[in-house]
Design a protein around this motif. Structure first.
Motif, mmCIF file in Angstrom:
data_model
loop_
_atom_site.group_PDB
_atom_site.id
_atom_site.type_symbol
_atom_site.label_atom_id
_atom_site.label_comp_id
_atom_site.label_asym_id
_atom_site.label_seq_id
_atom_site.Cartn_x
_atom_site.Cartn_y
_atom_site.Cartn_z
ATOM 1 N N LYS A 201 0.841 -1.200 0.000
ATOM 2 C CA LYS A 201 0.000 0.000 0.000
ATOM 3 C C LYS A 201 0.877 1.252 0.000
ATOM 4 C CE LYS A 201 -3.690 -2.360 2.394
ATOM 5 N NZ LYS A 201 -4.342 -2.596 3.666
ATOM 6 N N GLN A 202 2.003 1.192 0.703
ATOM 7 C CA GLN A 202 2.919 2.330 0.734
ATOM 8 C C GLN A 202 3.550 2.557 -0.638
ATOM 9 O OE1 GLN A 202 5.585 1.114 3.883
ATOM 10 N NE2 GLN A 202 4.666 2.614 5.266
ATOM 11 N N VAL A 203 3.741 1.475 -1.390
ATOM 12 C CA VAL A 203 4.337 1.582 -2.714
ATOM 13 C C VAL A 203 3.500 2.499 -3.597
ATOM 14 C CG1 VAL A 203 4.849 0.313 -4.835
ATOM 15 C CG2 VAL A 203 5.540 -0.615 -2.637
ATOM 16 N N ALA A 204 2.198 2.350 -3.532
ATOM 17 C CA ALA A 204 1.315 3.186 -4.353
ATOM 18 C C ALA A 204 1.480 4.660 -3.999
ATOM 19 C CB ALA A 204 -0.130 2.759 -4.177
ATOM 20 N N ALA A 205 1.561 4.975 -2.710
ATOM 21 C CA ALA A 205 1.732 6.364 -2.277
ATOM 22 C C ALA A 205 3.097 6.909 -2.702
ATOM 23 C CB ALA A 205 1.569 6.467 -0.770
ATOM 24 N N ILE A 206 4.134 6.097 -2.576
ATOM 25 C CA ILE A 206 5.486 6.518 -2.963
ATOM 26 C C ILE A 206 5.537 6.780 -4.463
ATOM 27 C CG2 ILE A 206 7.881 5.747 -3.192
ATOM 28 C CD1 ILE A 206 7.497 4.243 -0.522
ATOM 29 N N ARG A 207 4.947 5.888 -5.255
ATOM 30 C CA ARG A 207 4.961 6.060 -6.714
ATOM 31 C C ARG A 207 4.178 7.292 -7.142
ATOM 32 N NH1 ARG A 207 4.528 -0.159 -8.455
ATOM 33 N NH2 ARG A 207 6.756 -0.591 -8.378
ATOM 34 N N LYS A 208 3.066 7.564 -6.460
ATOM 35 C CA LYS A 208 2.264 8.743 -6.812
ATOM 36 C C LYS A 208 3.073 10.017 -6.557
ATOM 37 C CE LYS A 208 -2.246 10.792 -6.151
ATOM 38 N NZ LYS A 208 -3.537 10.719 -5.477
ATOM 39 N N ALA A 209 3.760 10.087 -5.405
ATOM 40 C CA ALA A 209 4.591 11.251 -5.090
ATOM 41 C C ALA A 209 5.749 11.365 -6.088
ATOM 42 C CB ALA A 209 5.123 11.144 -3.669
ATOM 43 N N ARG A 210 6.289 10.226 -6.499
ATOM 44 C CA ARG A 210 7.400 10.208 -7.458
ATOM 45 C C ARG A 210 6.952 10.755 -8.808
ATOM 46 N NH1 ARG A 210 9.939 4.465 -9.378
ATOM 47 N NH2 ARG A 210 11.203 5.194 -11.105
ATOM 48 N N GLU A 211 5.757 10.393 -9.257
ATOM 49 C CA GLU A 211 5.263 10.841 -10.555
ATOM 50 C C GLU A 211 5.048 12.351 -10.586
ATOM 51 O OE1 GLU A 211 1.801 8.514 -11.325
ATOM 52 O OE2 GLU A 211 2.967 6.685 -11.646
ATOM 53 N N VAL A 212 4.680 12.929 -9.460
ATOM 54 C CA VAL A 212 4.478 14.377 -9.392
ATOM 55 C C VAL A 212 5.796 15.104 -9.618
ATOM 56 C CG1 VAL A 212 3.874 16.267 -7.834
ATOM 57 C CG2 VAL A 212 2.438 14.228 -7.934
ATOM 58 N N ARG A 213 6.880 14.599 -9.017
ATOM 59 C CA ARG A 213 8.192 15.249 -9.116
ATOM 60 C C ARG A 213 8.933 14.906 -10.394
ATOM 61 N NH1 ARG A 213 8.913 12.961 -3.989
ATOM 62 N NH2 ARG A 213 10.370 11.537 -4.950
ATOM 63 N N GLN A 214 8.630 13.755 -10.972
ATOM 64 C CA GLN A 214 9.415 13.228 -12.079
ATOM 65 C C GLN A 214 9.161 13.981 -13.380
ATOM 66 O OE1 GLN A 214 8.698 9.103 -12.614
ATOM 67 N NE2 GLN A 214 10.204 8.851 -14.221
ATOM 68 N N ILE A 215 10.191 14.139 -14.135
ATOM 69 C CA ILE A 215 10.067 14.706 -15.470
ATOM 70 C C ILE A 215 9.412 13.635 -16.328
ATOM 71 C CG2 ILE A 215 11.399 15.465 -17.465
ATOM 72 C CD1 ILE A 215 13.344 16.736 -15.494
ATOM 73 N N ARG A 216 8.361 14.007 -17.032
ATOM 74 C CA ARG A 216 7.484 13.049 -17.697
ATOM 75 C C ARG A 216 8.161 12.170 -18.758
ATOM 76 N NH1 ARG A 216 4.697 13.188 -13.813
ATOM 77 N NH2 ARG A 216 3.162 14.780 -13.482
ATOM 78 N N ASP A 217 8.889 12.779 -19.680
ATOM 79 C CA ASP A 217 9.468 11.978 -20.753
ATOM 80 C C ASP A 217 10.787 12.582 -21.213
ATOM 81 O OD1 ASP A 217 8.592 14.221 -22.063
ATOM 82 O OD2 ASP A 217 7.200 13.186 -23.391
ATOM 83 N N LEU A 218 11.391 11.924 -22.166
ATOM 84 C CA LEU A 218 12.705 12.341 -22.642
ATOM 85 C C LEU A 218 12.662 13.710 -23.327
ATOM 86 C CD1 LEU A 218 15.587 11.360 -22.727
ATOM 87 C CD2 LEU A 218 15.098 10.210 -24.867
ATOM 88 N N ASP A 219 11.579 14.016 -24.032
ATOM 89 C CA ASP A 219 11.466 15.323 -24.689
ATOM 90 C C ASP A 219 11.436 16.453 -23.666
ATOM 91 O OD1 ASP A 219 11.467 14.229 -27.222
ATOM 92 O OD2 ASP A 219 9.278 14.017 -27.283
ATOM 93 N N GLN A 220 10.674 16.264 -22.595
ATOM 94 C CA GLN A 220 10.622 17.281 -21.544
ATOM 95 C C GLN A 220 11.991 17.408 -20.874
ATOM 96 O OE1 GLN A 220 7.926 16.526 -18.321
ATOM 97 N NE2 GLN A 220 8.151 18.586 -17.492
ATOM 98 N N ALA A 221 12.684 16.289 -20.692
ATOM 99 C CA ALA A 221 14.025 16.323 -20.096
ATOM 100 C C ALA A 221 14.987 17.114 -20.980
ATOM 101 C CB ALA A 221 14.545 14.903 -19.886
ATOM 102 N N ARG A 222 14.852 16.970 -22.300
ATOM 103 C CA ARG A 222 15.718 17.727 -23.213
ATOM 104 C C ARG A 222 15.444 19.229 -23.120
ATOM 105 N NH1 ARG A 222 14.846 13.228 -27.263
ATOM 106 N NH2 ARG A 222 16.767 12.052 -27.155
ATOM 107 N N GLU A 223 14.166 19.602 -22.966
ATOM 108 C CA GLU A 223 13.816 21.012 -22.799
ATOM 109 C C GLU A 223 14.431 21.583 -21.525
ATOM 110 O OE1 GLU A 223 9.580 21.498 -22.900
ATOM 111 O OE2 GLU A 223 9.404 20.403 -24.793
ATOM 112 N N VAL A 224 14.306 20.834 -20.427
ATOM 113 C CA VAL A 224 14.860 21.283 -19.145
ATOM 114 C C VAL A 224 16.378 21.372 -19.237
ATOM 115 C CG1 VAL A 224 15.132 20.680 -16.708
ATOM 116 C CG2 VAL A 224 12.903 20.421 -17.804
#
Length: 149
Positions: free
Chosen positions: A45-68
């Protein structure tokens, strides 16, 4: 030993990943540093919460990473730090200091845990640090450490 990672560990995985490691590595390194917790049915159950928080902070894809990356490498980042007469700092420049300097320079919001400092920055002058934006992409920041006013 089966563990749930709570933070990014190079070569192993990211927050929320369930990994199988040797007993000594998990018990003596990962768990005491708070990088992982023991896997249990309730831990799922904690895994789901950790992954949700991770997705908020994470850069979505490689194209967005290239922009940043383009934004970061185009910035001139100045980090003020207290120093002595010889140019040595009182302490060192931390990832939190770098994140604040990027914000002051008008750059994008980055996570301090993604900043990799090869050698501690303890002197005034120009330095290079790396920022992991995506598993396949890193940006190199040019820092100028100047004496604080």
């Amino acid at each position: 030993m089966k563990l749930i990672l709570t933070q990014e560990v190079s070569g192993l995985g990211g927050p929320g990943d369930i990994v199988e490691v040797k007993d000594g590595y998990g018990r003596n390194y990962l768990m005491p540093r708070g990088l992982a917790i023991r896997w249990t049915k309730g831990g799922e159950k904690q895994v789901a919460a950790i992954r949700k928080a991770r997705e908020v902070r994470q850069i979505r894809d490689l194209d967005q990473a290239r922009e940043v990356k383009a934004q970061l490498e185009g910035l001139t980042i100045t980090v003020p730090a207290r120093s002595g007469a010889s140019g040595r700092l009182f302490g060192s420049v931390t990832p939190a200091d770098i994140v604040e300097a990027v914000k002051q320079a008008g750059g994008p919001q980055i996570d301090k845990r993604r900043i990799e400092i090869a050698n501690p920055i303890k002197t005034l002058g120009s330095h290079q640090v790396s920022v992991r934006l995506h598993p396949e992409l890193s940006a190199t920041l040019a820092l100028e450490v100047v004496p604080a006013a």
